[in-house]
Design a protein around this motif. Structure first.
Motif, PDB file in Angstrom:
ATOM      1  N   UNK A  37      50.144  30.640  35.504  1.00 35.71           N
ATOM      2  CA  UNK A  37      50.329  30.524  36.949  1.00 35.71           C
ATOM      3  C   UNK A  37      51.515  31.357  37.425  1.00 35.71           C
ATOM      4  N   UNK A  38      52.562  31.398  36.627  1.00 35.49           N
ATOM      5  CA  UNK A  38      53.733  32.208  36.966  1.00 35.49           C
ATOM      6  C   UNK A  38      53.352  33.700  36.976  1.00 35.49           C
ATOM      7  N   UNK A  39      52.605  34.138  35.967  1.00 43.52           N
ATOM      8  CA  UNK A  39      52.163  35.540  35.918  1.00 43.52           C
ATOM      9  C   UNK A  39      51.214  35.852  37.068  1.00 43.52           C
ATOM     10  N   UNK A  40      50.356  34.890  37.423  1.00 42.94           N
ATOM     11  CA  UNK A  40      49.436  35.088  38.545  1.00 42.94           C
ATOM     12  C   UNK A  40      50.213  35.265  39.851  1.00 42.94           C
ATOM     13  N   UNK A  41      51.267  34.485  40.037  1.00 47.98           N
ATOM     14  CA  UNK A  41      52.111  34.633  41.233  1.00 47.98           C
ATOM     15  C   UNK A  41      52.747  36.018  41.261  1.00 47.98           C
ATOM     16  N   UNK A  63      43.455  33.781  44.741  1.00 40.19           N
ATOM     17  CA  UNK A  63      44.122  32.879  43.804  1.00 40.19           C
ATOM     18  C   UNK A  63      43.366  32.811  42.477  1.00 40.19           C
ATOM     19  N   UNK A  64      42.057  32.543  42.563  1.00 41.55           N
ATOM     20  CA  UNK A  64      41.266  32.461  41.339  1.00 41.55           C
ATOM     21  C   UNK A  64      41.311  33.783  40.575  1.00 41.55           C
ATOM     22  N   UNK A  65      41.167  34.890  41.265  1.00 39.56           N
ATOM     23  CA  UNK A  65      41.164  36.197  40.610  1.00 39.56           C
ATOM     24  C   UNK A  65      42.456  36.493  39.875  1.00 39.56           C
ATOM     25  N   UNK A  66      43.583  36.091  40.446  1.00 36.20           N
ATOM     26  CA  UNK A  66      44.877  36.305  39.795  1.00 36.20           C
ATOM     27  C   UNK A  66      45.011  35.451  38.542  1.00 36.20           C
ATOM     28  N   UNK A  67      44.595  34.183  38.623  1.00 33.53           N
ATOM     29  CA  UNK A  67      44.670  33.305  37.454  1.00 33.53           C
ATOM     30  C   UNK A  67      43.719  33.806  36.372  1.00 33.53           C
ATOM     31  N   UNK A  68      42.511  34.177  36.763  1.00 34.72           N
ATOM     32  CA  UNK A  68      41.516  34.680  35.806  1.00 34.72           C
ATOM     33  C   UNK A  68      42.049  35.918  35.075  1.00 34.72           C
ATOM     34  N   UNK A  69      42.699  36.810  35.803  1.00 39.42           N
ATOM     35  CA  UNK A  69      43.225  38.041  35.199  1.00 39.42           C
ATOM     36  C   UNK A  69      44.372  37.770  34.243  1.00 39.42           C
ATOM     37  N   UNK A  70      45.146  36.737  34.480  1.00 43.77           N
ATOM     38  CA  UNK A  70      46.336  36.469  33.678  1.00 43.77           C
ATOM     39  C   UNK A  70      46.127  35.477  32.539  1.00 43.77           C
ATOM     40  N   UNK A  71      45.057  34.717  32.579  1.00 38.13           N
ATOM     41  CA  UNK A  71      44.839  33.681  31.557  1.00 38.13           C
ATOM     42  C   UNK A  71      44.456  34.317  30.215  1.00 38.13           C
ATOM     43  N   UNK A  78      41.136  27.246  32.584  1.00 39.55           N
ATOM     44  CA  UNK A  78      40.690  25.962  33.128  1.00 39.55           C
ATOM     45  C   UNK A  78      41.868  25.033  33.407  1.00 39.55           C
ATOM     46  N   UNK A  79      42.820  24.978  32.479  1.00 48.50           N
ATOM     47  CA  UNK A  79      44.004  24.137  32.682  1.00 48.50           C
ATOM     48  C   UNK A  79      44.795  24.611  33.900  1.00 48.50           C
ATOM     49  N   UNK A  80      45.012  25.927  33.997  1.00 50.62           N
ATOM     50  CA  UNK A  80      45.793  26.483  35.101  1.00 50.62           C
ATOM     51  C   UNK A  80      45.092  26.250  36.436  1.00 50.62           C
ATOM     52  N   UNK A  81      43.783  26.440  36.470  1.00 44.66           N
ATOM     53  CA  UNK A  81      43.041  26.228  37.713  1.00 44.66           C
ATOM     54  C   UNK A  81      43.036  24.754  38.122  1.00 44.66           C
ATOM     55  N   UNK A  82      42.992  23.867  37.146  1.00 42.82           N
ATOM     56  CA  UNK A  82      43.063  22.436  37.453  1.00 42.82           C
ATOM     57  C   UNK A  82      44.392  22.055  38.086  1.00 42.82           C
ATOM     58  N   UNK A  83      45.466  22.588  37.541  1.00 40.42           N
ATOM     59  CA  UNK A  83      46.798  22.310  38.100  1.00 40.42           C
ATOM     60  C   UNK A  83      46.934  22.964  39.474  1.00 40.42           C
ATOM     61  N   UNK A  84      46.404  24.180  39.612  1.00 45.70           N
ATOM     62  CA  UNK A  84      46.453  24.859  40.904  1.00 45.70           C
ATOM     63  C   UNK A  84      45.721  24.043  41.966  1.00 45.70           C
ATOM     64  N   UNK A  85      44.562  23.513  41.622  1.00 46.89           N
ATOM     65  CA  UNK A  85      43.825  22.691  42.586  1.00 46.89           C
ATOM     66  C   UNK A  85      44.625  21.439  42.950  1.00 46.89           C
ATOM     67  N   UNK A  86      45.298  20.833  41.985  1.00 42.58           N
ATOM     68  CA  UNK A  86      46.161  19.681  42.283  1.00 42.58           C
ATOM     69  C   UNK A  86      47.279  20.070  43.252  1.00 42.58           C
ATOM     70  N   UNK A  87      47.908  21.211  43.011  1.00 39.77           N
ATOM     71  CA  UNK A  87      48.991  21.679  43.889  1.00 39.77           C
ATOM     72  C   UNK A  87      48.459  21.966  45.295  1.00 39.77           C
ATOM     73  N   UNK A 138      34.598  23.707  42.303  1.00 43.53           N
ATOM     74  CA  UNK A 138      33.635  24.161  43.292  1.00 43.53           C
ATOM     75  C   UNK A 138      33.215  25.580  42.975  1.00 43.53           C
ATOM     76  N   UNK A 139      32.735  26.282  43.972  1.00 48.76           N
ATOM     77  CA  UNK A 139      32.278  27.643  43.729  1.00 48.76           C
ATOM     78  C   UNK A 139      33.454  28.572  43.452  1.00 48.76           C
ATOM     79  N   UNK A 140      33.203  29.606  42.690  1.00 44.28           N
ATOM     80  CA  UNK A 140      34.224  30.618  42.459  1.00 44.28           C
ATOM     81  C   UNK A 140      34.215  31.590  43.623  1.00 44.28           C
ATOM     82  N   UNK A 141      35.231  32.404  43.712  1.00 43.54           N
ATOM     83  CA  UNK A 141      35.285  33.403  44.780  1.00 43.54           C
ATOM     84  C   UNK A 141      34.076  34.315  44.676  1.00 43.54           C
TER      85      UNK A 141
END
Length: 142
Positions: A37-41, A63-71, A78-87, A138-141
């Motif tokens: 998430x830090x790298x995605x930011x 947001x999804x594209x940045x996390x996908x590129x950095x994971x 999946x873990x990062x996207x779950x936390x992102x959705x919580x935030x 939900x749906x991806x970008x």
């Protein structure tokens, strides 16, 4: 003679340009999801943010594209996207998915970077989810 052993005319030709120093690296997080998430930011800060697509023609990402590129792996993603959705849900209680927040709630790249940074801080204090659980994003970008 110069340092390379070449003859010089005695005049020194110096061209100076502004020096752009790299941003200092932030403190690394202890969990892979938080580091992702830090790298995605950082990616959105330097490469741009977009809405309505995962990556636009100029290379900016949602947001999804940045996390996908950095994971580094699907599980970390999946873990990062779950936390992102919580935030996102903490900041925007009506948001159901990451793409919805990206398209409807974020007002610009600074807001996108801020929510990723908040998610990284949240993930830094949380253990990774078990492999069997997948967050409902939900749906991806597009």
């Amino acid at each position: 003679m110069n340092l390379c052993g070449q003859a010089t005319s005695g005049a020194i030709d110096v061209t100076t340009r502004p020096v752009v120093l790299p941003e200092p690296e932030e403190d690394p997080y202890a969990t892979s999801a938080a580091a992702t998430l830090q790298r995605a930011a950082r990616r959105l800060r330097t490469g741009g943010w977009c809405r309505g697509s995962t990556v636009d023609a100029g290379g900016a990402r949602c947001l999804y594209g940045a996390v996908h590129a950095e994971a580094p792996s699907g599980r970390v993603e999946d873990d990062a996207l779950g936390v992102l959705l919580d935030a996102i849900r903490r900041r925007f209680p009506g948001a159901d998915t990451i793409p919805e927040a990206d398209d409807r709630h974020l007002t610009g790249w600074k807001a996108a970077v801020r929510i990723l940074s908040e998610a990284a801080a949240l993930a830094g204090g949380r253990r990774a989810r078990p492999v069997t659980s997948r967050p409902s994003r939900g749906r991806r970008c597009r």
